[in-house]
Design a protein around this motif. Sequence first.
Motif, short mmCIF file in Angstrom:
data_model
loop_
_atom_site.label_atom_id
_atom_site.label_comp_id
_atom_site.label_asym_id
_atom_site.label_seq_id
_atom_site.Cartn_x
_atom_site.Cartn_y
_atom_site.Cartn_z
N GLU A 115 -15.06 -25.01 -28.33
CA GLU A 115 -15.48 -26.24 -28.94
C GLU A 115 -17.10 -26.20 -29.84
OE1 GLU A 115 -16.24 -29.99 -26.89
OE2 GLU A 115 -15.06 -29.05 -24.53
N HIS A 116 -17.00 -24.46 -30.08
CA HIS A 116 -18.04 -23.97 -30.41
C HIS A 116 -19.43 -24.61 -30.30
CE1 HIS A 116 -15.01 -21.06 -33.71
NE2 HIS A 116 -14.40 -22.13 -32.70
N ARG A 117 -19.42 -24.93 -29.23
CA ARG A 117 -20.27 -25.94 -29.18
C ARG A 117 -22.28 -25.41 -29.41
NH1 ARG A 117 -19.90 -29.13 -23.72
NH2 ARG A 117 -19.07 -27.43 -23.12
N VAL A 118 -23.18 -26.10 -29.47
CA VAL A 118 -24.74 -25.61 -30.18
C VAL A 118 -25.18 -27.45 -29.48
CG1 VAL A 118 -26.23 -24.94 -31.13
CG2 VAL A 118 -24.26 -24.51 -31.79
N LEU A 119 -25.96 -27.04 -28.27
CA LEU A 119 -26.40 -27.72 -27.53
C LEU A 119 -27.71 -28.55 -27.86
CD1 LEU A 119 -24.31 -28.21 -24.48
CD2 LEU A 119 -23.77 -29.29 -26.38
N LYS A 120 -28.76 -29.09 -28.13
CA LYS A 120 -29.93 -29.33 -28.33
C LYS A 120 -30.72 -30.22 -27.11
CE LYS A 120 -29.41 -27.58 -32.56
NZ LYS A 120 -30.39 -26.31 -32.89
N ASP A 121 -32.20 -29.09 -27.00
CA ASP A 121 -32.78 -29.88 -25.22
C ASP A 121 -31.73 -29.40 -24.09
OD1 ASP A 121 -34.69 -30.86 -26.93
OD2 ASP A 121 -34.19 -32.78 -27.59
N ALA A 122 -31.16 -28.51 -23.72
CA ALA A 122 -29.88 -28.55 -22.72
C ALA A 122 -30.70 -27.56 -21.45
CB ALA A 122 -29.45 -27.97 -23.09
N ALA A 123 -29.61 -27.52 -20.21
CA ALA A 123 -29.63 -27.03 -20.15
C ALA A 123 -28.54 -25.97 -18.59
CB ALA A 123 -30.43 -27.68 -18.33
N VAL A 124 -28.36 -25.43 -17.80
CA VAL A 124 -27.73 -24.90 -17.22
C VAL A 124 -27.60 -24.64 -15.61
CG1 VAL A 124 -26.27 -22.54 -17.04
CG2 VAL A 124 -27.20 -23.41 -19.82
N VAL A 125 -26.93 -24.61 -15.06
CA VAL A 125 -26.75 -24.16 -13.49
C VAL A 125 -25.94 -22.83 -13.26
CG1 VAL A 125 -26.93 -25.39 -11.52
CG2 VAL A 125 -28.02 -26.93 -13.21
N ILE A 126 -26.81 -21.91 -12.63
CA ILE A 126 -26.17 -21.36 -11.90
C ILE A 126 -25.68 -21.63 -10.57
CG2 ILE A 126 -26.18 -18.54 -12.00
CD1 ILE A 126 -27.46 -18.02 -14.89
N GLU A 127 -24.54 -21.06 -10.46
CA GLU A 127 -24.44 -21.05 -8.07
C GLU A 127 -23.82 -19.48 -8.20
OE1 GLU A 127 -22.45 -23.91 -6.30
OE2 GLU A 127 -23.96 -25.61 -7.53
N GLY A 128 -24.65 -18.56 -7.80
CA GLY A 128 -24.02 -17.43 -8.32
C GLY A 128 -23.71 -16.65 -8.92
N GLU A 129 -22.42 -16.00 -8.93
CA GLU A 129 -22.11 -15.77 -10.47
C GLU A 129 -21.14 -16.48 -11.34
OE1 GLU A 129 -20.00 -12.48 -9.31
OE2 GLU A 129 -20.34 -11.43 -8.29
N ARG A 130 -21.15 -17.54 -10.86
CA ARG A 130 -21.23 -18.51 -12.16
C ARG A 130 -21.83 -19.19 -12.93
NH1 ARG A 130 -19.96 -23.30 -9.58
NH2 ARG A 130 -17.31 -23.89 -10.52
N ILE A 131 -21.62 -20.14 -13.86
CA ILE A 131 -21.57 -21.24 -14.42
C ILE A 131 -21.14 -22.80 -13.91
CG2 ILE A 131 -21.96 -22.49 -16.34
CD1 ILE A 131 -22.57 -19.39 -17.73
N SER A 132 -22.27 -23.43 -13.29
CA SER A 132 -21.98 -24.73 -12.52
C SER A 132 -21.70 -25.49 -12.94
CB SER A 132 -21.83 -24.65 -11.15
OG SER A 132 -23.64 -24.39 -10.92
N TRP A 133 -22.75 -26.02 -13.92
CA TRP A 133 -23.21 -27.12 -15.09
C TRP A 133 -23.72 -26.90 -16.35
CZ3 TRP A 133 -26.93 -29.54 -16.94
CH2 TRP A 133 -27.23 -31.10 -17.49
N ILE A 134 -23.84 -27.18 -17.52
CA ILE A 134 -23.80 -27.39 -18.82
C ILE A 134 -23.99 -28.73 -19.07
CG2 ILE A 134 -23.50 -24.90 -18.98
CD1 ILE A 134 -21.96 -26.04 -21.52
N GLY A 135 -25.55 -28.81 -20.00
CA GLY A 135 -25.30 -30.58 -20.38
C GLY A 135 -26.48 -30.70 -20.96
N ALA A 136 -27.04 -31.89 -21.22
CA ALA A 136 -28.35 -32.68 -21.21
C ALA A 136 -29.36 -32.32 -20.54
CB ALA A 136 -28.21 -33.62 -22.00
#
Length: 403
Positions: free
Chosen positions: A17-38
């Motif tokens: 979707e070519h998303r560019v998120l502002k004021d964002a966060a990412v959650v990593i679990e082990g080797e993977r990305i488990s969550w992204i969002g505000a």
Amino acid sequence: MSTLITNIAELMTQDLEHRVLKDAAVVIEGERISWIGAAASAPAADDAVDVGGRAVLPGWVDSHTHLLFAGDRTAEFEARMAGEAYAAGGIAVTVDATRATSDFDLTRLALGRVDEAVSQGTTYVETKTGYGLDVEHETRSARIASTVADQVTFLGAHLVPAGQDPEEYTDLVCGPMLAAVRPFVQWADVFCEEGAFTAEQSRRVLLACRDAGLGLRVHGNQLGEGPGVQLAVELEAASVDHVNYLNAGDIDALAGTWTGWNAATGSGSRGTVATCLPACDLSTRQPLAPARALLDAGVQVALASNCNPGTSYTSSMAFCVATAVLQMRLSVQEAVRAATYGGALALHKDKGNDADGERAVGSVAVGHRADLHVLNAPSATHLAYRPGMPLTYAVWRAGKQTR
């Protein structure tokens, strides 16, 4: 163990979707990305890292390097800067030095180059053989490369060694050399260029390698218009790299390979990626590859460093991105995408999640490999706005912070 990365001013996902998120966060679990969002909606995690209002990108995916080498070609560079034309023959200097270097030292040198790349935000790297050019040394290079890089390409067809018959050497590449390196490599490449391998020799090599189960790539159209692009299209190669000299027919042929591809869903029949190598173009004083025209025609484009001792002794993907924006007329979004998702597409690592046990690289999405590049800047625009500045602040590679 989960880690919340928060206070991200700009998250350039490079997802479908070519998303560019502002004021964002990412959650990593082990080797993977488990969550992204505000950031305001981020879930709890075992640990938290506040990146202080900086920008986050996918880690660079460098889909074209030559990291297995020894020796120095400074004199050749100086001569080229003084006006001598680039020719393929300089490879022989590196072959002699590489053959004379021990396994230990060759491994040490390659690991040092990977570390340099990772320190600048590269989290997934391909490298090639091609500085051995006999069965023993090509096999050694392939074996060592498989321990230092994420993917390895067989490039026995880099140059015909001095004093050898081109047809006999091509037979060697297609036969005993291919059989010896096969356990260590995923791809095959050929330098289809005047002074290296003819179209027919290149076709023989690529067909033999395809029959052996390898994916295909082509060094093509670097030193002038030639058959490389058309050969890559004919044999459905994953990428054709360099692409400095293209005519309208070459661009149309590459675009035609993507007509069955749905870019919005990342599905359908994938075509041949055009990999541009701007650092090499500057070093060899070739015209920059026509990335703008390729993108406008519907071709998927990658940017890569082409790190090698003769024509592009740099692993700085940020330099390539800045050049693409400032001189090749790509937008920042397009250049970053070419250096991340584009490289993953060229290496067939753009897909994969928890369900199939493979994790995609080159984009930030749930289930993908946790490869993140944090810039010491509030947006990715600073890569071109402040060219040459050391903007890498932190790097996560497969979920582990490496810087």
